[in-house]
Scaffold this active site. Structure first.
Site, PDB file in Angstrom:
ATOM      1  N   ASP A 134       0.775  -1.253   0.116  1.00  0.00           N
ATOM      2  CA  ASP A 134       0.098  -0.003  -0.040  1.00  0.00           C
ATOM      3  C   ASP A 134       0.801   1.343  -0.090  1.00  0.00           C
ATOM      4  O   ASP A 134       1.946   1.204  -0.091  1.00  0.00           O
ATOM      5  CB  ASP A 134      -0.948  -0.008   1.148  1.00  0.00           C
ATOM      6  CG  ASP A 134      -0.501  -0.009   2.466  1.00  0.00           C
ATOM      7  OD1 ASP A 134       0.869   0.413   2.690  1.00  0.00           O
ATOM      8  OD2 ASP A 134      -1.040  -0.488   3.696  1.00  0.00           O
ATOM      9  N   HIS A 161      -9.438   7.334  16.355  1.00  0.00           N
ATOM     10  CA  HIS A 161      -8.847   7.457  17.894  1.00  0.00           C
ATOM     11  C   HIS A 161      -9.785   8.259  18.725  1.00  0.00           C
ATOM     12  O   HIS A 161     -10.585   9.138  18.444  1.00  0.00           O
ATOM     13  CB  HIS A 161      -7.327   8.182  17.596  1.00  0.00           C
ATOM     14  CG  HIS A 161      -6.323   7.415  16.857  1.00  0.00           C
ATOM     15  ND1 HIS A 161      -5.440   7.660  16.322  1.00  0.00           N
ATOM     16  CD2 HIS A 161      -6.176   5.970  16.832  1.00  0.00           C
ATOM     17  CE1 HIS A 161      -4.656   6.669  15.685  1.00  0.00           C
ATOM     18  NE2 HIS A 161      -5.229   5.526  16.153  1.00  0.00           N
ATOM     19  N   HIS A 199      -7.194  -2.683  18.794  1.00  0.00           N
ATOM     20  CA  HIS A 199      -7.076  -1.298  18.481  1.00  0.00           C
ATOM     21  C   HIS A 199      -7.399  -1.432  16.820  1.00  0.00           C
ATOM     22  O   HIS A 199      -8.243  -0.246  16.550  1.00  0.00           O
ATOM     23  CB  HIS A 199      -5.759  -0.746  18.689  1.00  0.00           C
ATOM     24  CG  HIS A 199      -5.365   0.654  18.248  1.00  0.00           C
ATOM     25  ND1 HIS A 199      -5.733   1.591  19.030  1.00  0.00           N
ATOM     26  CD2 HIS A 199      -5.108   1.109  17.200  1.00  0.00           C
ATOM     27  CE1 HIS A 199      -5.489   2.825  18.320  1.00  0.00           C
ATOM     28  NE2 HIS A 199      -5.160   2.355  17.150  1.00  0.00           N
ATOM     29  N   GLU A 200      -6.590  -2.022  16.160  1.00  0.00           N
ATOM     30  CA  GLU A 200      -6.821  -1.984  14.701  1.00  0.00           C
ATOM     31  C   GLU A 200      -8.221  -2.453  14.076  1.00  0.00           C
ATOM     32  O   GLU A 200      -8.838  -1.785  13.331  1.00  0.00           O
ATOM     33  CB  GLU A 200      -5.744  -2.990  13.942  1.00  0.00           C
ATOM     34  CG  GLU A 200      -4.327  -2.533  14.258  1.00  0.00           C
ATOM     35  CD  GLU A 200      -4.052  -0.844  14.038  1.00  0.00           C
ATOM     36  OE1 GLU A 200      -4.583  -0.439  13.090  1.00  0.00           O
ATOM     37  OE2 GLU A 200      -3.125  -0.362  14.721  1.00  0.00           O
ATOM     38  N   HIS A 249     -10.540   0.293  14.337  1.00  0.00           N
ATOM     39  CA  HIS A 249     -10.626   1.236  12.997  1.00  0.00           C
ATOM     40  C   HIS A 249     -11.411   0.250  12.113  1.00  0.00           C
ATOM     41  O   HIS A 249     -11.972   1.085  11.220  1.00  0.00           O
ATOM     42  CB  HIS A 249      -9.083   1.349  12.699  1.00  0.00           C
ATOM     43  CG  HIS A 249      -8.337   2.275  13.398  1.00  0.00           C
ATOM     44  ND1 HIS A 249      -8.833   3.431  13.883  1.00  0.00           N
ATOM     45  CD2 HIS A 249      -6.963   2.136  13.636  1.00  0.00           C
ATOM     46  CE1 HIS A 249      -7.785   4.002  14.572  1.00  0.00           C
ATOM     47  NE2 HIS A 249      -6.727   3.368  14.525  1.00  0.00           N
TER      48      HIS A 249
END
Ligand code: 0DY
Ligand code: CA
Ligand code: ZN
Length: 497
Positions: A171, A229, A219-220, A223
């Site tokens: 990416d 956040h 955490h990811e 998202h």
């Protein structure tokens, strides 16, 4: 989106609004105006900020209202009723305090219930089976509380494609070697939406050393589900990694509110209580805390079944060495800070002299907790949970008048070293440093703590905020700005989803 399409959407919303009224008939026109202002200030959707548009788009009003109702633990109806208006009227400290979690612009989210994921490249730091189990565990933190399910697949394109790789990895955001960026994830959507990449130059572990995979994956996936956040330092979605004990780990409240505002909550209440975990540190091992069936029925009913009731009222609440104790009818729920699990215990099996606790507070600097019952109070050593000799003492000993037969609530404020003691609609302030009652008390609660109500059933301190319960409702209070910043329900502390 073309303009024509936009107007079709608007018209669609209009006809919807006729089908389902969004304002209860009992709400006054003034309160209706207040609610519109409130929602456009705190819950405005990106792209639909013009208030005249908002007025027509009733379904957006109703959706924003649902988000607000979910956030405050109110019944999520999308209909403006007086209970909701009351919460909107509670004073607060300014825009930034209302929610600490964030969503991405446009609030992207998954529009289906079953989300697939595939791990295409593993790390060498852990066994494949460990990675599989940890990733599944991270997803389960969410599927426990929102109505989504996650399924691992081993071929083809999954909704969430996961890989471990260092540096360039296909990416436009190459990783940066050890430390710094640990991982990244895309917000929900087609194609690369939700895809999650872990920097394989980190040392991935399941412990406190290196970088803990469960915490970073959780955490990811926040998202990948649509959470940005958060400004809450206790939140999983706080921008910086820091290790916390992962035994019995559950999503912190802020993240829970954030993700439930997008997807709603899983409706079923878990039937099995979370496994109790042994307390940490020098606490002398697991304690004989048992769910107690009382052979001699009490005058006060066992409140065990009330744990997840929206109407739950506490008698008292306090922290003890990081754990939270919530007292009711001679029992208490203990919420472990590290494991998050809850234990339910009868007070006099723990402290034989005390039948029921009216008020409680902790002075952490002295490692002492005080429990009040009727005209007496006990000092308890926090580390051993044993009564200190010389107790019980009389309320008059701390300077309360002998007319006081019971206190409603008490809380210690570490920043001022004051103990606030609440009785009916008044409170006293005891100076812990000088060891005496402050001059000029009692004072009226409503005068000094606007917004919390005129009576306090239970009070405690947590991470710098004060929490005042009045009936089932609880106010999160900021002493510095002297105002209520959130309104919660008591049961929200007891792991009820
Ligand atoms: N990813 O989600 C991130 O937030 C990136 C930074 C972003 C600009 C691509 C990141 O890896 N940030 C580090 C991180 O650990 C920052 C750091 O402290 N080194 N974020 C994930 C994380 C994991 C677990 C944060 C928390 C808990 N609170
Ligand atoms: Ca890195
Ligand atoms: Zn992040």
């Amino acid at each position: 989106m073309s303009l024509a399409y936009f107007w079709i959407v608007l018209l669609g919303c209009l006809s919807l609004s006729h089908a389902a009224p969004t304002i209860a008939p009992t709400v006054s026109p003034e309160d209706e105006g207040l609610a519109e202002g409130y929602l456009s200030r705190f819950y405005a959707d990106v792209g639909v900020t013009n208030s005249s548009v908002r007025r027509i788009v009733n379904s957006s009003f109703s959706q924003d209202l649902q988000t607000m109702q979910a956030f405050f633990g109110l019944q999520v109806t999308g209909v403006l009723n007086n209970e909701t208006v009351e919460v909107m009227k509670a004073p607060r400290c300014g825009v930034s305090d209302i929610s600490r979690y964030g969503h991405f612009a446009g609030k992207p989210k998954w529009e289906k219930r079953l989300i697939t994921y595939r791990i295409t490249q593993y790390t060498q730091d852990l066994a494949q089976s460990q990675v599989d189990a940890t990733i599944a565990q991270a997803f389960q933190l969410y599927s426990d509380i929102i109505p989504l399910d996650f399924k691992q697949v081993n071929s083809g394109t999954a909704d969430i494609m996961i890989l471990f790789e260092g540096g360039h990895h296909g990416d436009f955001y190459p990783f940066d070697g050890a430390n710094g960026v640990l991982a990244h994830a895309n917000s929900p959507g087609r194609g690369q939406g939700g895809d999650t990449h872990f920097d394989d130059d980190e040392r991935w572990t399941l412990t406190q050393r290196g970088v803990n995979l469960l915490l970073v994956a959780a955490h990811e996936f926040g998202h990948a589900l649509g959470l940005d956040h958060s400004r809450d330092r206790r939140a999983l979605m706080y921008p910086n990694y820091h290790y916390v004990n992962t035994n019995g780990y559950r999503l912190p409240d802020d993240d829970k509110h954030g993700v439930q505002a997008l997807y709603g909550s899983r409706t079923s209440v878990p039937t099995t209580a979370p496994k109790p975990q042994p307390p940490p540190g020098p606490d002398p091992g697991p304690e004989p805390e048992e769910p107690t069936e009382d052979p001699n029925p009490d005058p006060l009913p066992n409140p065990r079944h009330e744990q997840c009731s929206r109407d739950l009222v506490f008698d008292a609440a306090t922290s003890i060495r990081g754990d939270m104790f919530f007292f009711k009818n001679g029992y208490y729920w203990r919420k472990s800070a590290t494991a998050g699990g809850i234990r339910f215990t009868k007070v006099n099996t723990k402290w034989s002299q005390i039948n029921s606790v009216d008020a409680a507070f902790e002075v952490p600097s002295k490692d002492v907790v005080y429990l009040f019952e009727g005209r007496q109070y006990w000092g308890i050593r926090a580390y051993a949970k044993t009564v200190i000799s010389g107790f019980p003492k009389s309320l008059t000993n701390i300077g309360l008048p002998s007319s006081v037969s019971k206190v409603d609530a008490a809380v210690y404020v570490p920043t001022t070293r004051k103990i606030l003691i609440f009785v009916n609609n008044q409170y006293w302030s005891y100076d812990e440093g000088r060891n005496q009652m402050d001059f000029g008390y009692p004072r009226f609660i409503t005068q000094d703590f606007p917004g919390i109500g005129s009576k306090v059933d239970a009070a405690f301190e947590n991470y710098g905020y004060l929490y005042f319960s009045n009936g089932p409702r609880q106010s999160e209070y900021d002493l510095q700005c002297k105002s209520v910043i959130r309104v919660l329900l008591n049961y929200g502390w007891l792991n009820c989803y």
